[in-house]
Design a protein around this motif. Structure first.
Motif, short mmCIF file in Angstrom:
data_model
loop_
_atom_site.label_atom_id
_atom_site.label_comp_id
_atom_site.label_asym_id
_atom_site.label_seq_id
_atom_site.Cartn_x
_atom_site.Cartn_y
_atom_site.Cartn_z
N GLN A 27 40.26 50.49 40.05
CA GLN A 27 40.52 49.21 40.72
C GLN A 27 41.30 49.37 42.01
OE1 GLN A 27 42.23 50.19 38.05
NE2 GLN A 27 43.91 48.85 37.55
N LYS A 29 40.81 50.08 45.03
CA LYS A 29 39.61 50.29 45.82
C LYS A 29 39.93 50.54 47.30
CE LYS A 29 36.09 49.57 43.00
NZ LYS A 29 35.29 50.69 42.60
N LYS A 125 43.90 36.32 35.80
CA LYS A 125 42.84 37.32 35.80
C LYS A 125 42.58 37.73 34.36
CE LYS A 125 42.32 38.88 40.24
NZ LYS A 125 42.84 39.69 41.28
N TYR A 239 32.17 31.20 42.02
CA TYR A 239 33.07 32.31 42.32
C TYR A 239 34.01 32.62 41.16
CZ TYR A 239 31.22 32.21 46.98
OH TYR A 239 30.35 32.29 48.04
N SER A 242 31.78 34.60 38.80
CA SER A 242 30.84 35.54 39.43
C SER A 242 29.44 35.39 38.84
CB SER A 242 31.30 36.99 39.26
OG SER A 242 32.39 37.24 40.05
N HIS A 305 33.70 44.39 47.41
CA HIS A 305 33.14 43.91 46.15
C HIS A 305 31.74 44.48 45.97
CE1 HIS A 305 31.41 41.20 49.12
NE2 HIS A 305 30.40 41.04 48.28
N ASP A 307 28.20 42.91 44.58
CA ASP A 307 27.61 41.65 44.11
C ASP A 307 27.18 41.85 42.66
OD1 ASP A 307 27.85 41.28 46.86
OD2 ASP A 307 26.10 39.97 46.92
N THR A 308 27.62 40.93 41.84
CA THR A 308 27.48 41.17 40.39
C THR A 308 26.03 41.43 39.97
OG1 THR A 308 27.92 40.23 38.22
CG2 THR A 308 27.50 38.66 39.97
N SER A 384 31.02 49.65 47.03
CA SER A 384 31.38 48.26 47.31
C SER A 384 31.28 48.05 48.81
CB SER A 384 32.75 47.90 46.76
OG SER A 384 33.71 48.79 47.22
N SER A 386 32.35 45.51 52.23
CA SER A 386 33.35 44.56 52.69
C SER A 386 33.23 44.42 54.19
CB SER A 386 34.76 45.06 52.35
OG SER A 386 35.04 46.23 53.10
#
Ligand SMILES: O=C(O)CCC(=O)C(=O)O
Ligand SMILES: [Fe+2]
Length: 421
Positions: A27, A29, A125, A239, A242, A305, A307-308, A384, A386
């Motif tokens: 995590q 990142k 979270k 959001y 997700s 991120h 995208d899921t 990921s 960004s």
């Protein structure tokens, strides 16, 4: 790293885990947090702030540990934090406090608990109890260095059946961050070394860009996020979870349908493939049935991120209007299969590891205004993406001011029963 004698000082509660490599957390990142080479601060070490980050890498068990077990001379000033915890929702926080308390008692007597502050992870979270990153604020950088040395790479045994592993890294000072060598920015995806990425320049003409922006300006309402506005076509994107709505619940106006058709055709035509790096990773079979429009004020971007994959299919496409920007792609080299997937390393790899291996690979790509960017394969699933927030992008030493940017991200809703194209 603390010496062996520290294990005795902790009454056998702690033992080194071996290579800190085992404790790298996915995590983290970004390379914002760092460790000195081989755990040793040299005269050339980056200067650090008074903060460091601290991660517990297992679900904390209900804490059976109680203050009576710590009988060191300083325990009375620390006992409030080292109390019994019932394993309720605050257990990760309590465990972090306990780890810090033990570290203070055993190693750094002159540090007092009041000199540090453990910040619990953001409330709300879902996974905040697992892999929760805690920010520890000390009074001085020296304190943060010493605490990091004591905590990093340790495993706590006396907290129950499941041990907790601790991983820590320091925060460089702002000045040190600015001193870091700037990463090069690729202007051609073939130099980027990210498999499964394609960039088609001048995908829309200046006239088409004007028309699309005019259409978006008049059509419907925007949803406000923290720093940017969004709008969805085809399917709403939620959001908070997700995820997308189960069935299409948004309009699909002609301008959007036309764009989606063109992007799909471009992917299928092989032109995008010809502009790509890593052909075998390139999946061009997508028809796009969901569009998210992001309206970024000048200088605003989007955090790293993926995208899921639960919600969206194998290919993502993004059309940039109004402004160019720099995309940053980040790969966590601790994820399995790194070597086989990433065929090149460049001098631009960001390193924040202590044994010469990059913990994160970061690549920068100039994404021009009016271009089409396609992410597939590794680029879509394992890296990921960004857009770092900058008023001006540094493109290999040349400043490129950013203005308002509107992007249309086209996706294919995974498992959608009906296709629009
Ligand atoms: O602005 C962009 O081009 C990227 C947007 C994005 O990554 C997203 O909407 O998931
Ligand atoms: Fe995205």
């Amino acid at each position: 790293m603390a010496s062996d004698s520290s294990a005795a000082a902790f009454g056998g509660l702690w033992r080194p885990l071996g290579s800190p490599q085992q404790l790298k957390k996915s995590q983290l990142k970004s390379s914002r947090w760092f460790k000195p080479a081989n755990g040793v601060f040299s005269s050339t070490s980056t200067s650090v702030s008074s903060r460091f980050i601290f991660v517990l890498n297992a679900n904390p068990p209900p804490l059976k540990f109680c203050t009576g077990a710590s009988s060191s001379s300083s325990s009375s000033s620390l006992s409030a934090q080292a109390g019994v915890c019932d394993g309720s929702s605050s257990s990760a926080y309590d465990a972090a406090c306990l780890c810090v308390s033990l570290a203070l008692q055993g190693q750094t007597q002159e540090l007092r608990y009041r000199e540090i502050h453990v910040r619990p992870p953001a409330v709300g979270k879902e996974d905040s109890k697992r892999n929760a990153p805690f920010v520890i604020e000390c009074e001085t950088p020296e304190h943060s260095k010493r605490l990091m040395e004591v905590l990093d790479g340790r495993i706590v045994h006396a907290l129950g059946d499941k041990p907790l592993a601790a991983w820590a890294a320091l925060e460089p000072t702002t000045a040190a961050k600015d001193e870091r060598p700037k990463l090069p920015t690729s202007t051609d995806v073939r130099d980027l070394g990210v498999p499964g990425i394609a960039l088609v320049e001048n995908f829309v003409t200046a006239a088409e860009e004007r028309e699309l922006l005019a259409f978006l300006g008049e059509d419907g309402t925007w949803e406000s996020l923290a720093k940017r506005c969004v709008r969805h076509y085809g399917y709403a994107f939620r959001y908070a979870t997700s995820d997308v709505a189960e069935s299409p619940d948004r309009s699909w106006p002609d301008a959007i349908a036309h764009l989606a058709h063109r992007v799909g055709a471009m992917c299928k035509s092989g032109v995008a493939k010809a502009c790509s790096y890593g052909d075998e990773d390139f999946d061009v079979s997508t028809s796009f049935d969901q569009v998210t429009v992001n309206d970024y004020p000048a200088g605003v971007g989007i955090a790293p991120h993926v995208d899921t994959p639960r919600a969206f299919g194998p290919t993502l496409a993004s059309v940039s209007l109004g402004s160019s920007c720099v995309f940053e792609m980040i790969y966590d080299t601790n994820a399995p299969g790194y070597e086989s997937r990433t065929r090149r390393r460049s001098a631009g790899d960001a390193r924040n590891d202590d044994d010469g291996e990059p913990a994160f690979t970061r690549r920068r790509l100039l994404v021009p205004r009016r271009s089409l960017l396609v992410l597939s394969g590794s680029a879509r699933n394992e890296w990921s993406h960004s857009v770092p927030s900058h008023k001006s992008d540094d493109v290999n030493g040349v400043p490129m001011p950013r203005s308002r940017r509107v992007s249309l991200t086209l996706r294919d809703v995974a498992g959608a029963p009906e296709r629009r194209l």
